[in-house]
Design a protein around this motif. Structure first.
Motif, PDB file in Angstrom:
ATOM      1  N   PRO A   1       0.821  -1.217   0.000  1.00 36.98           N
ATOM      2  CA  PRO A   1       0.000   0.000   0.000  1.00 36.98           C
ATOM      3  C   PRO A   1       0.854   1.267   0.000  1.00 36.98           C
ATOM      4  O   PRO A   1       1.899   1.330   0.659  1.00 36.98           O
TER       5      PRO A   1
ATOM      6  N   GLN B   1      -5.508   5.905   4.872  1.00 38.12           N
ATOM      7  CA  GLN B   1      -6.237   4.665   4.620  1.00 38.12           C
ATOM      8  C   GLN B   1      -5.359   3.422   4.759  1.00 38.12           C
ATOM      9  O   GLN B   1      -5.835   2.296   4.641  1.00 38.12           O
ATOM     10  N   SER B   2      -4.066   3.619   5.013  1.00 41.49           N
ATOM     11  CA  SER B   2      -3.151   2.474   5.074  1.00 41.49           C
ATOM     12  C   SER B   2      -3.290   1.722   6.393  1.00 41.49           C
ATOM     13  O   SER B   2      -3.722   2.276   7.401  1.00 41.49           O
ATOM     14  N   THR B   3      -2.909   0.445   6.372  1.00 43.28           N
ATOM     15  CA  THR B   3      -2.895  -0.367   7.590  1.00 43.28           C
ATOM     16  C   THR B   3      -1.485  -0.370   8.164  1.00 43.28           C
ATOM     17  O   THR B   3      -0.543   0.113   7.535  1.00 43.28           O
ATOM     18  N   GLU B   4      -1.326  -0.902   9.362  1.00 45.84           N
ATOM     19  CA  GLU B   4      -0.008  -0.945   9.978  1.00 45.84           C
ATOM     20  C   GLU B   4       0.782  -2.188   9.576  1.00 45.84           C
ATOM     21  O   GLU B   4       1.972  -2.287   9.866  1.00 45.84           O
ATOM     22  N   ARG B   5       0.122  -3.120   8.901  1.00 49.37           N
ATOM     23  CA  ARG B   5       0.789  -4.356   8.490  1.00 49.37           C
ATOM     24  C   ARG B   5       0.283  -4.756   7.106  1.00 49.37           C
ATOM     25  O   ARG B   5      -0.877  -4.530   6.768  1.00 49.37           O
ATOM     26  N   ALA B   6       1.176  -5.306   6.284  1.00 48.87           N
ATOM     27  CA  ALA B   6       0.777  -5.738   4.940  1.00 48.87           C
ATOM     28  C   ALA B   6       1.645  -6.924   4.526  1.00 48.87           C
ATOM     29  O   ALA B   6       2.718  -7.165   5.120  1.00 48.87           O
TER      30      ALA B   6
ATOM     31  N   TRP C   1       7.750   0.819   4.408  1.00 44.04           N
ATOM     32  CA  TRP C   1       7.437  -0.543   4.834  1.00 44.04           C
ATOM     33  C   TRP C   1       8.726  -1.263   5.192  1.00 44.04           C
ATOM     34  O   TRP C   1       9.710  -1.189   4.454  1.00 44.04           O
TER      35      TRP C   1
ATOM     36  N   ARG D   1       4.527  -1.127   9.023  1.00 44.45           N
ATOM     37  CA  ARG D   1       4.716   0.282   8.678  1.00 44.45           C
ATOM     38  C   ARG D   1       5.635   0.954   9.685  1.00 44.45           C
ATOM     39  O   ARG D   1       5.510   0.764  10.890  1.00 44.45           O
TER      40      ARG D   1
END
Length: 215
Positions: A152, A161-166, A188, A175
């Motif tokens: 992201p 709108q981003s998450t803390e994990r991907a 990231w 993140r």
């Protein structure tokens, strides 16, 4: 990353701050101390510098150093950009990582803050909020927009709108971010590096500072 509260003596502030009052920025970049209480900053974080002013028990936030590093002269970070703020009304709400607050008899506030201590996250946010309301803006997000990246985008538009994990290609990422000269870069980081996030942040921060200085 930890945030540490440390006091600047009345004598030092009056000698080095040039008579600055709330609303003015003291462009300091070094806290001259090797106290063991500052050791948590080795992993990254912020150093909140306060001083006690007359009348008795008036507390000012005078500087915030981002990701300071230990040096022969003390702890040095990016030059402070936070204006001096009177945070006396916030004293009853400030808590340290051990759950305790600031306790002192009348006229002894300065003595009660002689040892640097780690703040809890809500208290750090409270102090930054006070600084921002005094006229300082949050760091500017300089992360480049990545419309088609595997993870992201973390630019200023996409970040909310981003998450803390991907995850991507079977790898997990978390993140992270670093600041330099009033700029913040979000990035990231492989989840396996979480234990050394402070070192990663400092390395990325130095690269960011060098790039900004070259402009």
């Amino acid at each position: 990353m930890p945030d540490v509260l440390a006091i600047v003596s009345k004598a030092v502030f009056e000698k080095e701050a040039g008579g600055r009052k709330p609303g003015k920025v003291w462009p300091i970049d070094t806290y001259h101390s090797q106290s063991k209480g500052l050791a948590p900053l080795a992993g990254g974080g912020r150093l909140f510098m306060v001083t006690v002013r007359p009348p008795a028990d008036t507390l000012w936030l005078v500087a915030v150093l981002e990701n300071p590093q230990s040096s022969g002269k003390g702890w040095r970070g990016g030059r402070n950009r936070v204006p001096i703020s009177d945070i006396t009304p916030l004293v009853p709400r400030i808590r340290f990582a051990n759950g305790k607050g600031i306790t002192s008899a009348p006229g002894t506030l300065g003595m009660s803050l002689q040892t640097p201590r780690v703040l809890d996250a809500p208290s750090a946010a409270l102090l930054l909020g006070a600084a921002w309301s005094a006229g300082v803006a949050p760091a500017v997000n300089v992360t480049k927009h990545e419309a088609a990246g595997p993870l992201p985008c973390l630019c200023k538009v996409c970040f909310p709108q981003s998450t803390e994990r991907a995850e991507t290609s079977g790898m997990a990422f978390v993140r992270s971010s670093t600041e330099a000269v009033g700029r913040v870069l979000h990035f990231w980081m492989p989840e396996e590096l979480k234990k050394v996030e402070g070192a990663v942040g400092r390395s990325v921060g130095r690269a960011l500072a060098s790039r900004l200085a070259a402009r």
